[in-house]
Write a protein that holds these residues in place. Structure first.
Motif, PDB file in Angstrom:
ATOM      1  N   TYR A  46     -12.066  -8.748   6.001  1.00 54.77           N
ATOM      2  CA  TYR A  46     -11.708  -8.228   4.672  1.00 54.77           C
ATOM      3  C   TYR A  46     -12.808  -8.458   3.637  1.00 54.77           C
ATOM      4  CZ  TYR A  46      -6.971  -7.362   6.284  1.00 54.77           C
ATOM      5  OH  TYR A  46      -5.879  -6.875   6.958  1.00 54.77           O
ATOM      6  N   ASP A  47     -13.900  -9.069   4.060  1.00 49.33           N
ATOM      7  CA  ASP A  47     -15.012  -9.321   3.135  1.00 49.33           C
ATOM      8  C   ASP A  47     -16.027  -8.199   3.275  1.00 49.33           C
ATOM      9  OD1 ASP A  47     -16.763 -10.431   1.344  1.00 49.33           O
ATOM     10  OD2 ASP A  47     -17.593 -11.877   2.774  1.00 49.33           O
ATOM     11  N   ARG A  48     -15.852  -7.145   2.485  1.00 45.58           N
ATOM     12  CA  ARG A  48     -16.738  -5.980   2.546  1.00 45.58           C
ATOM     13  C   ARG A  48     -17.235  -5.658   1.142  1.00 45.58           C
ATOM     14  NH1 ARG A  48     -13.677  -1.840   6.766  1.00 45.58           N
ATOM     15  NH2 ARG A  48     -13.052  -3.419   8.294  1.00 45.58           N
ATOM     16  N   PRO A  49     -18.260  -6.375   0.696  1.00 47.03           N
ATOM     17  CA  PRO A  49     -18.737  -6.211  -0.686  1.00 47.03           C
ATOM     18  C   PRO A  49     -19.194  -4.791  -1.009  1.00 47.03           C
ATOM     19  CG  PRO A  49     -19.720  -8.141   0.373  1.00 47.03           C
ATOM     20  CD  PRO A  49     -19.006  -7.396   1.427  1.00 47.03           C
ATOM     21  N   GLY A  50     -19.774  -4.125  -0.021  1.00 46.58           N
ATOM     22  CA  GLY A  50     -20.307  -2.792  -0.292  1.00 46.58           C
ATOM     23  C   GLY A  50     -19.300  -1.669  -0.145  1.00 46.58           C
ATOM     24  N   ASN A  51     -18.070  -2.008   0.178  1.00 45.16           N
ATOM     25  CA  ASN A  51     -17.051  -0.979   0.427  1.00 45.16           C
ATOM     26  C   ASN A  51     -15.983  -1.050  -0.642  1.00 45.16           C
ATOM     27  OD1 ASN A  51     -15.065   0.731   1.421  1.00 45.16           O
ATOM     28  ND2 ASN A  51     -15.491   0.218   3.563  1.00 45.16           N
ATOM     29  N   GLY A  52     -16.189  -0.284  -1.727  1.00 38.79           N
ATOM     30  CA  GLY A  52     -15.253  -0.303  -2.837  1.00 38.79           C
ATOM     31  C   GLY A  52     -13.882   0.227  -2.475  1.00 38.79           C
ATOM     32  N   THR A  53     -13.863   1.229  -1.607  1.00 37.92           N
ATOM     33  CA  THR A  53     -12.575   1.815  -1.204  1.00 37.92           C
ATOM     34  C   THR A  53     -11.725   0.795  -0.458  1.00 37.92           C
ATOM     35  OG1 THR A  53     -13.613   3.989  -1.011  1.00 37.92           O
ATOM     36  CG2 THR A  53     -11.495   3.674   0.101  1.00 37.92           C
ATOM     37  N   TYR A  54     -12.357   0.041   0.423  1.00 44.70           N
ATOM     38  CA  TYR A  54     -11.613  -0.951   1.196  1.00 44.70           C
ATOM     39  C   TYR A  54     -11.078  -2.047   0.290  1.00 44.70           C
ATOM     40  CZ  TYR A  54     -10.369  -3.555   5.401  1.00 44.70           C
ATOM     41  OH  TYR A  54      -9.676  -4.193   6.385  1.00 44.70           O
ATOM     42  N   SER A  55     -11.898  -2.519  -0.650  1.00 42.63           N
ATOM     43  CA  SER A  55     -11.454  -3.552  -1.593  1.00 42.63           C
ATOM     44  C   SER A  55     -10.310  -3.050  -2.461  1.00 42.63           C
ATOM     45  CB  SER A  55     -12.624  -3.990  -2.475  1.00 42.63           C
ATOM     46  OG  SER A  55     -13.633  -4.604  -1.698  1.00 42.63           O
ATOM     47  N   ALA A  56     -10.393  -1.774  -2.849  1.00 44.74           N
ATOM     48  CA  ALA A  56      -9.327  -1.194  -3.679  1.00 44.74           C
ATOM     49  C   ALA A  56      -8.018  -1.139  -2.907  1.00 44.74           C
ATOM     50  CB  ALA A  56      -9.730   0.195  -4.149  1.00 44.74           C
ATOM     51  N   THR A  57      -8.097  -0.809  -1.613  1.00 44.24           N
ATOM     52  CA  THR A  57      -6.895  -0.766  -0.780  1.00 44.24           C
ATOM     53  C   THR A  57      -6.290  -2.155  -0.632  1.00 44.24           C
ATOM     54  OG1 THR A  57      -7.777   1.106   0.454  1.00 44.24           O
ATOM     55  CG2 THR A  57      -5.991  -0.133   1.477  1.00 44.24           C
ATOM     56  N   LEU A  58      -7.156  -3.157  -0.438  1.00 46.45           N
ATOM     57  CA  LEU A  58      -6.678  -4.529  -0.323  1.00 46.45           C
ATOM     58  C   LEU A  58      -6.019  -4.976  -1.621  1.00 46.45           C
ATOM     59  CD1 LEU A  58      -6.458  -7.189   1.214  1.00 46.45           C
ATOM     60  CD2 LEU A  58      -8.780  -7.756   0.436  1.00 46.45           C
ATOM     61  N   ARG A  59      -6.653  -4.641  -2.753  1.00 46.27           N
ATOM     62  CA  ARG A  59      -6.090  -4.997  -4.063  1.00 46.27           C
ATOM     63  C   ARG A  59      -4.725  -4.332  -4.259  1.00 46.27           C
ATOM     64  NH1 ARG A  59      -7.351  -8.607  -8.396  1.00 46.27           N
ATOM     65  NH2 ARG A  59      -5.860  -8.058 -10.021  1.00 46.27           N
ATOM     66  N   GLN A  60      -4.631  -3.086  -3.854  1.00 48.20           N
ATOM     67  CA  GLN A  60      -3.362  -2.366  -3.995  1.00 48.20           C
ATOM     68  C   GLN A  60      -2.268  -3.034  -3.176  1.00 48.20           C
ATOM     69  OE1 GLN A  60      -3.416   1.617  -2.423  1.00 48.20           O
ATOM     70  NE2 GLN A  60      -1.582   2.260  -3.530  1.00 48.20           N
ATOM     71  N   ALA A  61      -2.610  -3.461  -1.967  1.00 46.81           N
ATOM     72  CA  ALA A  61      -1.625  -4.123  -1.118  1.00 46.81           C
ATOM     73  C   ALA A  61      -1.150  -5.432  -1.738  1.00 46.81           C
ATOM     74  CB  ALA A  61      -2.226  -4.376   0.265  1.00 46.81           C
ATOM     75  N   VAL A  62      -2.096  -6.221  -2.245  1.00 47.45           N
ATOM     76  CA  VAL A  62      -1.746  -7.512  -2.858  1.00 47.45           C
ATOM     77  C   VAL A  62      -0.845  -7.297  -4.062  1.00 47.45           C
ATOM     78  CG1 VAL A  62      -2.692  -9.479  -4.130  1.00 47.45           C
ATOM     79  CG2 VAL A  62      -3.786  -8.718  -2.008  1.00 47.45           C
ATOM     80  N   GLU A  63      -1.205  -6.355  -4.927  1.00 47.91           N
ATOM     81  CA  GLU A  63      -0.409  -6.115  -6.136  1.00 47.91           C
ATOM     82  C   GLU A  63       0.983  -5.591  -5.787  1.00 47.91           C
ATOM     83  OE1 GLU A  63      -2.739  -3.562  -8.591  1.00 47.91           O
ATOM     84  OE2 GLU A  63      -4.018  -5.199  -9.334  1.00 47.91           O
ATOM     85  N   ASP A  85       7.174   0.513   3.828  1.00 49.97           N
ATOM     86  CA  ASP A  85       6.509   1.752   4.255  1.00 49.97           C
ATOM     87  C   ASP A  85       4.999   1.629   4.090  1.00 49.97           C
ATOM     88  OD1 ASP A  85       8.886   2.890   4.923  1.00 49.97           O
ATOM     89  OD2 ASP A  85       9.035   4.176   3.153  1.00 49.97           O
ATOM     90  N   PHE A  86       4.589   0.984   3.009  1.00 53.87           N
ATOM     91  CA  PHE A  86       3.162   0.798   2.757  1.00 53.87           C
ATOM     92  C   PHE A  86       2.534  -0.054   3.862  1.00 53.87           C
ATOM     93  CE2 PHE A  86      -0.386  -1.548   0.821  1.00 53.87           C
ATOM     94  CZ  PHE A  86      -1.157  -0.494   0.363  1.00 53.87           C
ATOM     95  N   PHE A  87       3.220  -1.136   4.250  1.00 59.49           N
ATOM     96  CA  PHE A  87       2.675  -1.998   5.300  1.00 59.49           C
ATOM     97  C   PHE A  87       2.765  -1.340   6.678  1.00 59.49           C
ATOM     98  CE2 PHE A  87       2.213  -5.172   2.191  1.00 59.49           C
ATOM     99  CZ  PHE A  87       1.373  -6.136   2.720  1.00 59.49           C
ATOM    100  N   ARG A  88       3.783  -0.516   6.865  1.00 62.80           N
ATOM    101  CA  ARG A  88       3.859   0.245   8.119  1.00 62.80           C
ATOM    102  C   ARG A  88       2.652   1.178   8.226  1.00 62.80           C
ATOM    103  NH1 ARG A  88       8.573   1.823   7.302  1.00 62.80           N
ATOM    104  NH2 ARG A  88       9.640   0.124   8.366  1.00 62.80           N
ATOM    105  N   SER A  89       2.304   1.778   7.091  1.00 60.68           N
ATOM    106  CA  SER A  89       1.135   2.659   7.043  1.00 60.68           C
ATOM    107  C   SER A  89      -0.152   1.870   7.286  1.00 60.68           C
ATOM    108  CB  SER A  89       1.084   3.363   5.684  1.00 60.68           C
ATOM    109  OG  SER A  89      -0.091   4.132   5.568  1.00 60.68           O
ATOM    110  N   MET A  90      -0.225   0.656   6.742  1.00 60.61           N
ATOM    111  CA  MET A  90      -1.415  -0.170   6.973  1.00 60.61           C
ATOM    112  C   MET A  90      -1.548  -0.543   8.451  1.00 60.61           C
ATOM    113  SD  MET A  90      -1.634  -2.714   3.680  1.00 60.61           S
ATOM    114  CE  MET A  90      -3.151  -3.450   4.302  1.00 60.61           C
ATOM    115  N   GLY A  91      -0.397  -0.824   9.091  1.00 61.83           N
ATOM    116  CA  GLY A  91      -0.431  -1.127  10.523  1.00 61.83           C
ATOM    117  C   GLY A  91      -0.941   0.058  11.326  1.00 61.83           C
ATOM    118  N   ARG A  92      -0.506   1.256  10.950  1.00 61.56           N
ATOM    119  CA  ARG A  92      -0.990   2.463  11.619  1.00 61.56           C
ATOM    120  C   ARG A  92      -2.494   2.620  11.415  1.00 61.56           C
ATOM    121  NH1 ARG A  92       2.877   6.196  13.167  1.00 61.56           N
ATOM    122  NH2 ARG A  92       1.283   7.822  13.072  1.00 61.56           N
ATOM    123  N   GLY A  93      -2.939   2.305  10.185  1.00 61.43           N
ATOM    124  CA  GLY A  93      -4.367   2.416   9.882  1.00 61.43           C
ATOM    125  C   GLY A  93      -5.208   1.474  10.724  1.00 61.43           C
TER     126      GLY A  93
END
Length: 424
Positions: A46-63, A85-93
């Protein structure tokens, strides 16, 4: 919800004071920051400094998790559908990316640890009763369990779909490789790439002798293309002549009537399958002896003999006509003797040894054959024809009702009466 009945009674959510939500809400952004930092520190994936999209997805999940938890404290009847449903989607991802759920589960444990730490700190300041604090901890663990279950469910569904789609692609690829006329190299290469099947240099097709349950395919090596639902259940084995491949194939096909076709370039897989299927037919008729895995290359001369049975029968009608008026037992003895004579270099003593009869018996039969066939036995080309049809006849001898002797003709008996000798 848990299996202990908590969902039915509303516990532990119903035991939580509603005002706790009001105390938690102002600190959610701060807690989210701390969770993000701790997760990215402890979970390398989960440590991807150069990947803004991934960090945004992680932030969305936490919030989402934090806000839903607080909303549930405020209203125990809050439905978890959105967040699960959101976590089910993350599992699929995660499944779609080819990753396991290990990183997500670790991140959830880290997040739960941070949440519990902040809750206990706030409980001291608010002088929360131990019983209430226990209910909060139980609710937190149940909530984590819900999310983990949703992620695992989505992961399993996606994996099953991917596996099913990959199997369908591989079956289409097998059909394409067996197509007549052959498919183009580009089409095969494209479908092989989509099916994650590296194109080998050579292949061998396999024809299976009976319908096999589709889950039997799990016993085959992963690089083997299999379609057990075809009219003739079929396989394609890549690089069949590689080190150890023959033993591997034999183990995988143990207990299943199977014929392995000749090794051919990958674009000629259909030809290998045609020969495997022809060989299988001869095995089923008893022409070729069954025993373990049968390989077409060990029976090529037999396959040539039976490539066009109509032509072989026509040749037998012509060359074995001198035997057609004899009784079946006479036909069998003389045909057997003539074949042994041709195969032994026309040596009577060797024929006797082969047939386990007295040499004088062999000489008597040979005189009969000379009377029947005359000068034909002196012609090398005719002897070659005779050996072909006699070999075919010998191979068919075990098959019920299958012979290569022309139908008996009506002949005149000693009294002038017309007599017909028919086979029994």
């Amino acid at each position: 919800m848990s299996d202990d009945g908590s969902s039915a009674t509303g516990r532990p959510w119903a035991d939580l004071p509603r005002e706790l939500a009001d105390h938690m809400r102002p600190h959610l952004d701060e807690v989210a920051d701390e969770m993000m930092q701790e997760i990215q520190t402890r979970v390398r994936e989960y440590d991807r400094p150069g990947n803004g999209t991934y960090s945004a997805t992680l932030r969305q999940a936490v919030e989402r998790v934090l806000h839903y938890f607080v909303d549930r404290v405020a209203d125990p009847d809050e439905e978890p559908a959105n967040v699960t449903d959101f976590f089910r989607s993350m599992g699929r991802g995660e499944a779609g990316e080819g990753r396991s759920l290990d990183a997500m589960q670790t991140a959830m444990r880290v997040g739960g640890m941070i949440a519990w730490r902040r809750i206990t700190e706030g409980a001291d300041a608010l002088q929360v009763q131990p019983r209430t604090l226990g209910a909060v901890g139980e609710a937190l663990m149940l909530f984590q369990d819900e999310l983990a279950h949703a992620a695992a469910e989505g992961f399993s569904q996606a994996k099953a779909e991917v596996a099913g789609e990959m199997q369908r692609r591989r079956k289409r690829l097998l059909d394409l490789l067996f197509a007549d006329p052959p498919a183009g190299a580009e089409a095969i290469a494209d479908l092989a790439a989509a099916a994650h099947w590296p194109l080998p240099r050579t292949v061998a097709a396999v024809a299976l002798g009976r319908q096999v349950r589709d889950d039997r395919g799990t016993a085959f090596p992963p690089d083997v293309l299999a379609d057990l639902t075809r009219r003739t259940p079929s396989l394609i084995i890549p690089d069949p002549d590689g080190p150890g491949r023959a033993k591997l194939v034999d183990r995988a096909l143990a207990g299943t009537p199977a014929v392995v076709g000749p090794t051919v370039p990958v674009m000629e897989a259909g030809r290998s399958f045609q020969w495997a299927r022809k060989t299988l037919c001869l095995v089923q008729r008893g022409v070729i002896e069954a025993g373990g895995v049968v390989r077409s290359v060990e029976h090529m001369s037999t396959l040539i003999l039976f490539q066009d049975e109509g032509l072989t029968t026509a040749l037998a009608d012509l060359r074995l006509a001198p035997l057609s008026h004899l009784r079946p037992s006479q036909q069998d003895r003389l045909a057997e003797t003539l074949l042994a004579w041709l195969q032994s270099g026309r040596n009577a003593n060797e024929v006797a040894m082969r047939l386990h009869v007295h040499p004088q018996t062999v000489r008597y039969r040979l005189r009969q054959l000379e009377e029947l066939f005359g000068d034909q036995l002196l012609d090398p080309d005719l002897r070659f024809d005779l050996e072909i049809v006699l070999r075919a006849r010998a191979l068919l001898a075990a098959g019920p009702g299958e012979h290569l002797i022309p139908p008996a003709r009506a002949v005149a008996g000693e009294s002038g009466e017309v007599v017909s000798f028919r086979r029994t």
